[in-house]
Design an enzyme around this catalytic site. Structure first.
Site, short mmCIF file in Angstrom:
data_model
loop_
_atom_site.label_atom_id
_atom_site.label_comp_id
_atom_site.label_asym_id
_atom_site.label_seq_id
_atom_site.Cartn_x
_atom_site.Cartn_y
_atom_site.Cartn_z
N LYS A 138 -9.78 -7.84 8.33
CA LYS A 138 -10.39 -8.14 9.63
C LYS A 138 -10.08 -6.99 10.58
O LYS A 138 -9.04 -6.34 10.47
CB LYS A 138 -9.91 -9.48 10.19
N HIS B 227 0.83 -1.21 0.00
CA HIS B 227 0.00 0.00 0.00
C HIS B 227 0.87 1.26 0.00
O HIS B 227 0.58 2.21 -0.72
CB HIS B 227 -0.93 0.00 1.22
#
Length: 185
Positions: free
Chosen positions: A102, A37
């Protein structure tokens, strides 16, 4: 009832999803974790072409294990999402519509989701070996030096997930807690 989604994931599709919906995703999703990222956002800031089409894409926060013989991929369970929170708003501004991981997301990420019509899906932690069975093909497409954290293009069929935060900001973690507390009164 499970909702069947086929990628690319458009904002027209995301607007129909509500926190708590169970979905089965078919099509292309990408794996990327925090190191990838960071590189994606830095490349975008330099005006470089990204190694994947971000618009209407789903990024799965996962670092898969090596594939066993005859399998497309090894275990591919979700990683904790907050590590991507510094980068997610930039990618959503570029058209990212779905994230799978999550755990909780920051208020800044939720605001960006509302602004951009994006959704956050939860996958079951600890079920990476089972989730790998939904992956038909895995192709390393960028940042090979990152090993398991490299970006991979996965072709999935009926990949199970739950809408944790919808594009209106409704959050299953908060809604579920409130429902539970009502039953305790």
């Amino acid at each position: 009832m499970e909702i069947r989604l086929t990628t690319p994931l458009t904002t027209e599709q995301t607007k129909t999803l509500k926190a708590g919906d169970s979905v089965l995703i078919t099509g292309v999703i990408y794996t990327a974790r925090d190191a990838a990222h960071k590189r994606l956002v830095e490349a975008a800031q330099r005006g470089e072409k990204l190694p994947l089409e971000i618009k209407d894409a789903i990024i799965y926060y996962a670092g898969p294990t090596p594939a066993k013989p005859g399998r497309a991929i090894g275990a591919v369970g979700p990683t904790t999402s907050y590590r991507m929170d510094a980068y997610a708003p930039t990618l959503m501004d570029m058209g990212l519509t779905g994230m799978i991981g999550k755990g909780k997301r920051s208020p800044e990420v939720v605001e960006s989701m509302k602004k951009n019509g994006a959704v956050y899906f939860g996958a079951i932690g600890g079920a990476g070996a089972l989730l790998s069975q939904q992956v038909q093909k895995a192709e390393l497409i960028a940042y090979e030096d990152l090993g398991a954290e490299a970006i991979r293009k996965l072709t999935v069929v009926d990949f199970p997930a739950v809408v944790v935060i919808d594009c209106e900001g409704n959050n299953l973690y908060e809604l579920g807690k409130a429902e539970y507390l009502k039953t305790q009164e």
